[in-house]
Motif scaffolding. Structure first.
Motif, short mmCIF file in Angstrom:
data_model
loop_
_atom_site.label_atom_id
_atom_site.label_comp_id
_atom_site.label_asym_id
_atom_site.label_seq_id
_atom_site.Cartn_x
_atom_site.Cartn_y
_atom_site.Cartn_z
N GLU A 122 0.74 -1.27 -0.03
CA GLU A 122 -0.23 0.15 0.04
C GLU A 122 0.67 1.30 -0.02
O GLU A 122 0.21 2.33 -0.42
N SER A 123 1.99 0.99 0.47
CA SER A 123 2.80 2.18 0.65
C SER A 123 4.41 1.75 0.89
O SER A 123 4.73 0.85 1.25
N ALA B 152 -2.03 0.34 -8.33
CA ALA B 152 -1.93 1.60 -7.62
C ALA B 152 -3.14 1.56 -6.65
O ALA B 152 -4.16 1.72 -6.67
N THR B 153 -2.65 1.31 -5.17
CA THR B 153 -3.44 1.36 -4.02
C THR B 153 -3.40 2.73 -3.44
O THR B 153 -2.14 3.13 -2.79
N LEU B 154 -4.42 3.48 -3.68
CA LEU B 154 -4.35 4.91 -3.42
C LEU B 154 -4.44 5.42 -1.75
O LEU B 154 -4.08 6.51 -1.63
N GLY B 155 -4.76 4.58 -1.03
CA GLY B 155 -5.19 4.90 0.36
C GLY B 155 -4.12 5.87 1.02
O GLY B 155 -4.43 6.79 1.49
N HIS B 156 -2.95 5.37 0.92
CA HIS B 156 -1.78 6.00 1.71
C HIS B 156 -0.91 6.96 0.61
O HIS B 156 0.10 7.46 1.06
N LEU B 157 -1.39 7.05 -0.54
CA LEU B 157 -0.89 8.00 -1.66
C LEU B 157 -1.30 9.43 -1.66
O LEU B 157 -2.61 9.68 -1.14
N GLY B 158 -0.51 10.48 -1.88
CA GLY B 158 -1.08 11.72 -1.87
C GLY B 158 -1.36 12.14 -3.40
O GLY B 158 -1.06 11.56 -4.33
N PRO B 159 -1.91 13.42 -3.46
CA PRO B 159 -2.21 13.89 -4.85
C PRO B 159 -1.10 14.01 -5.72
O PRO B 159 -1.34 14.08 -6.94
N ASP B 160 0.04 14.39 -5.33
CA ASP B 160 1.22 14.36 -6.20
C ASP B 160 1.71 13.00 -6.76
O ASP B 160 2.42 13.08 -7.62
N ASP B 161 1.21 11.76 -5.94
CA ASP B 161 1.72 10.56 -6.40
C ASP B 161 0.88 9.93 -7.56
O ASP B 161 1.47 9.04 -8.38
N ILE B 162 -0.26 10.62 -7.93
CA ILE B 162 -0.81 10.14 -9.00
C ILE B 162 -2.01 11.41 -9.48
O ILE B 162 -2.20 12.12 -8.79
#
Lengths: 274, 220
Positions: free
Chosen positions: A126-127, A223-233
């Protein structure tokens, strides 16, 4: 090989109890749009899935599998689905490669089986930065199942998501059997904790309860987005979710997190009922 | 009454039994001339690989069931939710269905060759509920003393056995799952408690339009 071998028999297996056709549309239609030619099987229960939704799923080419025994199980649906997956795969042993997947918060951008498949099982992180010990939910699941000492032992370990697991029939059967065996060792009350399957999943991974698991980095295939920030995707002009390095992961999971609002609304609009 | 029997199903729970224990059931059924499907609910490793292979070779349809491990009830109770799941997935596939025990059952005739004018048949054991101490205790623990009082002079109906059209058997299974929800949860752990639940269905009108058949085949 980066595309699915058409001679292989593929299965995407998920649980759709409690969701309606509108919620499941992004999952099914985006999967169909990738050109996927395998089978899609979704668990449903007449008390939690309307006849209209079942009819619509079938019209989209989905095989619905009735799941009723959850009613008597002392376990949350997140865990109970794995038991039914195991029963289903025992009855249907003919699949070469299988993806176990959440349904409501996943979209497909490319062939989900487009990875080399040389390993028995693929787990997905996830991260790369957030570990089990600094995620409240993952800490809670480990502690609820196995106590503080197990949480301490795993606190520095990577979080893998139980909502997406891929593998050969043999690998997935080993995984599901391990999940059920582990549930027998965990605190019985923990089985009712929503999301507890992820605690079990991470114990299977980090305690090496089964061999030959490939742990893939986030955004490499999924791409598992829960722990990603807006800049990551970001959202590309064609509506795809694009990673910071310019690649587009074949599978996008947890797109409904508040930090990815634009992506969420784009997906909802794209897959809205015509 | 002789009917077309080609689309009938016999279903039972075989968890915990080996092939030798199940052989009398399967072979006596074959010898009876029954031509329909036989399905056994099995679980690994409680059903050994040798038993699985033997059952397959005998033409039995195997239905894997692992969810029972996570149910706070005895296997006798958990089988009904699995029966319902199996029949729901086979909508209108069968004309008639027989639910039955397995390791202690033999067949002497095709079991579907009885009068089924009501579409659903239960079977009697010949005595009254008040005369059956274990059953009386089961009813009391599941539903309390008042329920036992109102049922004690009623005829005992055989638990675990029901024969009917697929839709009426499904009605029975839905009723059974409702009654499971009405029972004292602790009582559901006791082996054989489904007999008590079954009496409530039969004698309190929870399922209607059935016939109660005595052990010799006549209506009770």
């Amino acid at each position: 090989m980066t595309v699915s071998d058409k001679t292989k028999k593929y299965l995407v297996l998920g649980a759709a109890l409690g969701y309606d056709a509108t919620q499941l549309r992004p999952f099914v239609i985006s999967l169909n749009e990738t050109g996927y030619e395998g089978e899609t099987v979704l668990l449903v229960s007449p008390s939690k899935t309307t006849p209209d939704t079942i009819k619509t799923l079938r019209s989209w080419g989905v095989t619905v599998e009735l799941f009723e025994t959850w009613r008597l199980m002392s376990a949350c649906m997140h865990f109970a689905r794995h038991v039914k997956y195991l029963e289903f795969l025992m009855e249907h042993p003919g699949y070469d490669y299988i993806l176990l997947a959440d349904t409501r918060d996943i979209v497909f951008q490319k062939d989900p089986f487009g990875l080399d498949k040389s390993r028995r099982l693929y787990f997905f992180t996830e991260s790369e930065t957030v570990k089990i010990g600094n995620c409240a939910s993952n800490s809670k699941w480990i502690e609820a199942g196995f106590g503080k000492s197990k949480l301490q032992a795993l606190s520095h370990k990577a979080i893998s998501c139980s909502g997406t697991v891929m593998g050969s029939h043999d690998g997935i059967m080993a995984y599901l059997s391990a999940m059920i065996a582990l549930a027998g060792k965990a605190d019985a009350a923990s089985l009712t904790v929503e999301g507890i399957d992820q605690g079990f999943h991470n114990v299977i991974l980090h305690d090496k309860l089964i061999g030959d698991i490939c742990l893939m980095k986030n955004q490499a295939h999924i791409a598992t987005l829960g722990h990603l920030g807006p800049d990551d995707i970001s959202l590309a002009e064609d509506g795809r979710a694009v990673n910071a390095d310019g690649t587009a992961s074949p599978i996008v999971h947890q797109y409904d997190y508040p930090s990815h609002d634009a992506l969420y609304h784009s997906i909802m609009q794209r897959y809205a009922q015509p | 009454m002789t009917r077309n029997v080609k689309n009938n199903l016999i279903m039972g729970m075989a968890i915990g039994y080996d092939a030798e224990q199940l052989r009398p059931f399967v072979f006596s059924l074959k010898e009876s001339g029954f031509k329909g499907d036989t399905a056994f609910i099995v679980s690994y490793p409680e059903t050994s690989p040798e038993t699985i292979e033997a059952l397959k070779s005998w033409g039995v349809i195997l239905v894997p069931y692992e969810g029972w491990r996570f149910m706070p009830t005895c296997l006798h109770v958990t089988r009904y939710i699995k029966y319902l799941e199996v029949l729901s997935a086979q909508a209108e596939a069968y004309d008639y269905v027989l639910l039955t025990g397995t390791h202690h059952v033999v067949f002497q005739k095709d079991p579907f060759q009885i009068d089924l004018s009501a579409g659903l048949a239960f079977f009697t054991e010949g005595n009254t509920i008040g005369d059956d101490l274990a059953l009386s205790q089961g009813i009391k623990s599941a539903f309390g003393p008042d329920a036992l009082n109102s049922l004690s002079n009623k005829t005992v109906s055989l638990g675990g056995t029901a024969l009917g059209t697929q839709s009426q058997i499904m009605g029975y299974l839905i009723a059974m799952n409702q009654v499971i929800g009405m029972a004292n949860p602790e009582s559901l752990k006791a082996n054989g408690i489904d007999r008590a639940l079954h009496q409530l269905i039969v004698h309190e009108g929870i399922v209607k339009d059935f016939q109660l058949v005595d052990p010799h085949g006549g209506s009770a």
